[in-house]
Design a protein around this motif. Sequence first.
Motif, PDB file in Angstrom:
ATOM      1  N   UNK A   3      27.511  19.677  52.545  1.00  0.00           N
ATOM      2  CA  UNK A   3      27.283  19.510  51.185  1.00  0.00           C
ATOM      3  C   UNK A   3      26.398  20.763  50.753  1.00  0.00           C
ATOM      4  N   UNK A   4      26.822  20.937  49.438  1.00  0.00           N
ATOM      5  CA  UNK A   4      25.928  22.028  48.808  1.00  0.00           C
ATOM      6  C   UNK A   4      25.336  21.482  47.558  1.00  0.00           C
ATOM      7  N   UNK A  31      21.198  25.130  46.704  1.00  0.00           N
ATOM      8  CA  UNK A  31      21.708  26.548  46.176  1.00  0.00           C
ATOM      9  C   UNK A  31      20.978  26.584  44.823  1.00  0.00           C
ATOM     10  N   UNK A  32      19.732  27.269  44.850  1.00  0.00           N
ATOM     11  CA  UNK A  32      18.997  27.283  43.607  1.00  0.00           C
ATOM     12  C   UNK A  32      19.779  28.204  42.818  1.00  0.00           C
ATOM     13  N   UNK A  33      19.551  27.577  41.494  1.00  0.00           N
ATOM     14  CA  UNK A  33      20.099  28.494  40.311  1.00  0.00           C
ATOM     15  C   UNK A  33      18.785  29.306  39.690  1.00  0.00           C
ATOM     16  N   UNK A  34      18.728  30.323  39.863  1.00  0.00           N
ATOM     17  CA  UNK A  34      17.582  31.070  39.396  1.00  0.00           C
ATOM     18  C   UNK A  34      18.023  32.575  39.211  1.00  0.00           C
ATOM     19  N   UNK A  35      17.053  33.455  38.757  1.00  0.00           N
ATOM     20  CA  UNK A  35      17.100  34.905  38.739  1.00  0.00           C
ATOM     21  C   UNK A  35      17.502  35.425  40.164  1.00  0.00           C
ATOM     22  N   UNK A  36      16.648  35.127  41.203  1.00  0.00           N
ATOM     23  CA  UNK A  36      16.692  35.579  42.367  1.00  0.00           C
ATOM     24  C   UNK A  36      18.033  35.285  43.089  1.00  0.00           C
ATOM     25  N   UNK A  37      18.908  34.262  42.536  1.00  0.00           N
ATOM     26  CA  UNK A  37      20.112  34.204  43.278  1.00  0.00           C
ATOM     27  C   UNK A  37      21.280  34.036  42.125  1.00  0.00           C
ATOM     28  N   UNK A  38      21.762  35.196  41.904  1.00  0.00           N
ATOM     29  CA  UNK A  38      22.834  35.075  40.769  1.00  0.00           C
ATOM     30  C   UNK A  38      24.028  34.695  41.098  1.00  0.00           C
ATOM     31  N   UNK A  40      24.720  32.195  42.926  1.00  0.00           N
ATOM     32  CA  UNK A  40      24.477  30.611  42.838  1.00  0.00           C
ATOM     33  C   UNK A  40      25.200  30.374  41.325  1.00  0.00           C
ATOM     34  N   UNK A  41      24.616  31.168  40.249  1.00  0.00           N
ATOM     35  CA  UNK A  41      24.645  30.647  38.976  1.00  0.00           C
ATOM     36  C   UNK A  41      26.229  31.081  38.623  1.00  0.00           C
ATOM     37  N   UNK A  42      26.652  32.287  39.000  1.00  0.00           N
ATOM     38  CA  UNK A  42      28.208  32.642  38.793  1.00  0.00           C
ATOM     39  C   UNK A  42      28.878  31.528  39.477  1.00  0.00           C
ATOM     40  N   UNK A  43      28.790  30.843  40.716  1.00  0.00           N
ATOM     41  CA  UNK A  43      29.624  29.768  41.199  1.00  0.00           C
ATOM     42  C   UNK A  43      29.639  28.475  40.520  1.00  0.00           C
ATOM     43  N   UNK A  44      28.460  28.128  40.077  1.00  0.00           N
ATOM     44  CA  UNK A  44      28.135  27.121  39.569  1.00  0.00           C
ATOM     45  C   UNK A  44      28.991  27.216  38.082  1.00  0.00           C
TER      46      UNK A  44
END
Length: 220
Positions: A3-4, A31-38, A40-44
């Motif tokens: 799970x993620x 999977x943290x959604x923040x500036x350090x993990x773009x 993750x935000x793209x997939x979300x």
Amino acid sequence: MPLALYGHPFSSYTQKALIALYENDLPFEFRCIDADHPEHAQEWLRRWPMAKFPMLLDGTRAILETSIIIEYLQLTHPGPVRLLPADPMAALDVRFLDRFFDLHVMSPVQSAVSAVLTGDPDQREYFHARAREVLERSYAWLEAHLSEGSQWAAGAPFSLADCAAGPGLFYADWTHPISPAFPRVRAYRARLLGRPSFARAVEEARPYRHLFPLGAPDRD
């Protein structure tokens, strides 16, 4: 595939889902959604353009909305802690309380927070005053609802309703402190903070307290 969970540790609704995962010690990747993990935000956002988190990914299936996530986990990844009762009427009571905490506790807090982010002082004052009014009524209702000696929102055991109540009352008390006139509500919030699953979520969010727009108190 494990799970993620996509979200942010300081997000109340992310915490609500985390409580359910921690209660049953379910393995998952955060999977943290923040500036350090773009990435993750793209997939979300690709999967959920409404841009609301958390999002649970189970293989290729995306599950949205925290209450649905928690029910999904119970159906597909059951553990020893059952967060919705098997009895349909008891489950209905739990679902109602889940809605109460989301709609009448967390929503006014979010409105007050969002108003601060506009930078408009009039908006800030209006929505903060509105939040205080709604929360005072919610505290009063909850005080009457919680029976003497009742441990959790729906009595016992710990349930979906308490997953919603933990983050809701945590941030609500920062927005409009729960007065001594509501001793059962204050004691219930303290019990929630003592629950290992929620205590873990609170601790993981501690580094982000400076982000609370209304100012985080030096407690909890």
